[in-house]
Design a protein around this motif. Sequence first.
Motif, PDB file in Angstrom:
ATOM      1  N   ILE A  71       0.807  -1.218  -0.116  1.00 12.68           N
ATOM      2  CA  ILE A  71       0.469   0.438  -0.197  1.00 12.68           C
ATOM      3  C   ILE A  71       0.432   1.420   0.280  1.00 12.68           C
ATOM      4  O   ILE A  71       0.626   2.436  -1.003  1.00 12.68           O
ATOM      5  N   THR A  72       2.132   1.130   0.504  1.00 16.13           N
ATOM      6  CA  THR A  72       2.608   2.448   0.708  1.00 16.13           C
ATOM      7  C   THR A  72       3.639   2.819  -0.312  1.00 16.13           C
ATOM      8  O   THR A  72       3.592   3.706  -1.059  1.00 16.13           O
ATOM      9  N   ALA A  73       3.434   1.732  -1.463  1.00 15.55           N
ATOM     10  CA  ALA A  73       4.477   1.854  -2.665  1.00 15.55           C
ATOM     11  C   ALA A  73       3.560   2.015  -3.258  1.00 15.55           C
ATOM     12  O   ALA A  73       3.736   3.065  -4.281  1.00 15.55           O
ATOM     13  N   TRP A  74       2.236   1.625  -3.551  1.00 17.24           N
ATOM     14  CA  TRP A  74       0.994   2.484  -3.869  1.00 17.24           C
ATOM     15  C   TRP A  74       0.597   3.641  -4.542  1.00 17.24           C
ATOM     16  O   TRP A  74       0.864   4.245  -5.182  1.00 17.24           O
ATOM     17  N   ASN A  75       0.964   3.512  -2.363  1.00 21.01           N
ATOM     18  CA  ASN A  75       0.578   5.610  -2.579  1.00 21.01           C
ATOM     19  C   ASN A  75       2.229   6.057  -3.253  1.00 21.01           C
ATOM     20  O   ASN A  75       1.900   7.580  -3.662  1.00 21.01           O
ATOM     21  N   ARG A  76       3.494   5.627  -3.304  1.00 23.51           N
ATOM     22  CA  ARG A  76       4.312   6.493  -3.506  1.00 23.51           C
ATOM     23  C   ARG A  76       4.254   6.551  -5.086  1.00 23.51           C
ATOM     24  O   ARG A  76       5.156   7.819  -5.644  1.00 23.51           O
ATOM     25  N   ARG A  77       3.557   6.428  -5.759  1.00 24.06           N
ATOM     26  CA  ARG A  77       3.484   6.143  -7.027  1.00 24.06           C
ATOM     27  C   ARG A  77       2.060   6.460  -7.889  1.00 24.06           C
ATOM     28  O   ARG A  77       2.039   6.869  -8.955  1.00 24.06           O
ATOM     29  N   GLN A  78       1.803   7.064  -6.498  1.00 23.07           N
ATOM     30  CA  GLN A  78       0.815   8.137  -7.595  1.00 23.07           C
ATOM     31  C   GLN A  78       0.983   9.457  -7.411  1.00 23.07           C
ATOM     32  O   GLN A  78       1.100  10.045  -6.351  1.00 23.07           O
ATOM     33  N   GLN A  79       0.191  10.050  -7.828  1.00 21.97           N
ATOM     34  CA  GLN A  79       0.860  11.502  -8.315  1.00 21.97           C
ATOM     35  C   GLN A  79      -0.329  12.241  -7.422  1.00 21.97           C
ATOM     36  O   GLN A  79      -0.092  13.150  -7.278  1.00 21.97           O
ATOM     37  N   ASN A  80      -1.408  12.653  -7.422  1.00 21.22           N
ATOM     38  CA  ASN A  80      -2.331  13.065  -7.031  1.00 21.22           C
ATOM     39  C   ASN A  80      -3.631  12.429  -6.324  1.00 21.22           C
ATOM     40  O   ASN A  80      -4.509  12.830  -5.857  1.00 21.22           O
ATOM     41  N   THR A  81      -3.363  11.243  -6.472  1.00 25.07           N
ATOM     42  CA  THR A  81      -4.411  10.117  -5.384  1.00 25.07           C
ATOM     43  C   THR A  81      -3.959   9.292  -4.422  1.00 25.07           C
ATOM     44  O   THR A  81      -2.445   8.583  -4.468  1.00 25.07           O
ATOM     45  N   GLU A  82      -4.255   9.200  -3.118  1.00 29.84           N
ATOM     46  CA  GLU A  82      -3.788   8.648  -1.967  1.00 29.84           C
ATOM     47  C   GLU A  82      -4.578   7.697  -1.230  1.00 29.84           C
ATOM     48  O   GLU A  82      -6.155   7.615  -1.182  1.00 29.84           O
ATOM     49  N   PHE A  83      -4.085   6.616  -0.646  1.00 32.81           N
ATOM     50  CA  PHE A  83      -5.311   5.534   0.429  1.00 32.81           C
ATOM     51  C   PHE A  83      -4.759   5.648   0.878  1.00 32.81           C
ATOM     52  O   PHE A  83      -3.519   5.234   1.781  1.00 32.81           O
ATOM     53  N   LEU A  84      -5.740   5.799   2.431  1.00 31.59           N
ATOM     54  CA  LEU A  84      -5.755   5.351   3.678  1.00 31.59           C
ATOM     55  C   LEU A  84      -6.387   4.228   4.117  1.00 31.59           C
ATOM     56  O   LEU A  84      -8.066   4.326   3.622  1.00 31.59           O
ATOM     57  N   THR A  85      -5.980   4.102   5.112  1.00 34.70           N
ATOM     58  CA  THR A  85      -7.026   2.949   6.119  1.00 34.70           C
ATOM     59  C   THR A  85      -7.297   3.622   7.210  1.00 34.70           C
ATOM     60  O   THR A  85      -6.925   4.003   7.806  1.00 34.70           O
ATOM     61  N   TYR A  86      -8.616   2.984   7.223  1.00 32.47           N
ATOM     62  CA  TYR A  86      -8.896   3.544   9.160  1.00 32.47           C
ATOM     63  C   TYR A  86      -8.555   2.854  10.202  1.00 32.47           C
ATOM     64  O   TYR A  86      -7.992   4.817  10.694  1.00 32.47           O
TER      65      TYR A  86
END
Length: 151
Positions: free
Chosen positions: A118-133
């Motif tokens: 998930i951290t890697a996915w977030n790092r690769r995004q330019q303007n989208t972030e994913f957070l869990t609760y």
Amino acid sequence: IQNFLEKNPFLIKPCSKIIPKQKLGENWVTDFVLMNLYDHTVHYTLVEIERPDMPILKDNKDFRAEFTHAVSQTLHWDTWLQDNQDYIQRRLKGFETPSYLIIGGRSKNMSLEEKRLITAWNRRQQNTEFLTYDDIIERAKEFAQTLSSIQ
């Protein structure tokens, strides 16, 4: 949960004003929009909220359909916004390039490898972030610690 986050947007992004259920034309509605002022400009974050029990990863560590559906939702919003700049600028003053935030699922029982994906996915995004609760809870704790250290 959505009502709680709407009443406490600082848990997601400090100093945010919240705009609930922002319509994007006839086809799309955000769960809410966060509005922040940075360097005399306004920055908007469009938020998609999913369930806390939303599954994120399969056993083989691929992202589940529920996660990709949420990502797809933000892609549809982005495409619509590109085609309807006049519409959105009339409704959200100073609207330019937004960012997107997806909140869903839990990470407390994830393995280190799953959290790293998930951290890697977030790092690769330019303007989208994913957070869990669980990420939101950790941010709230850090925010409270910061406030308590200010005397």
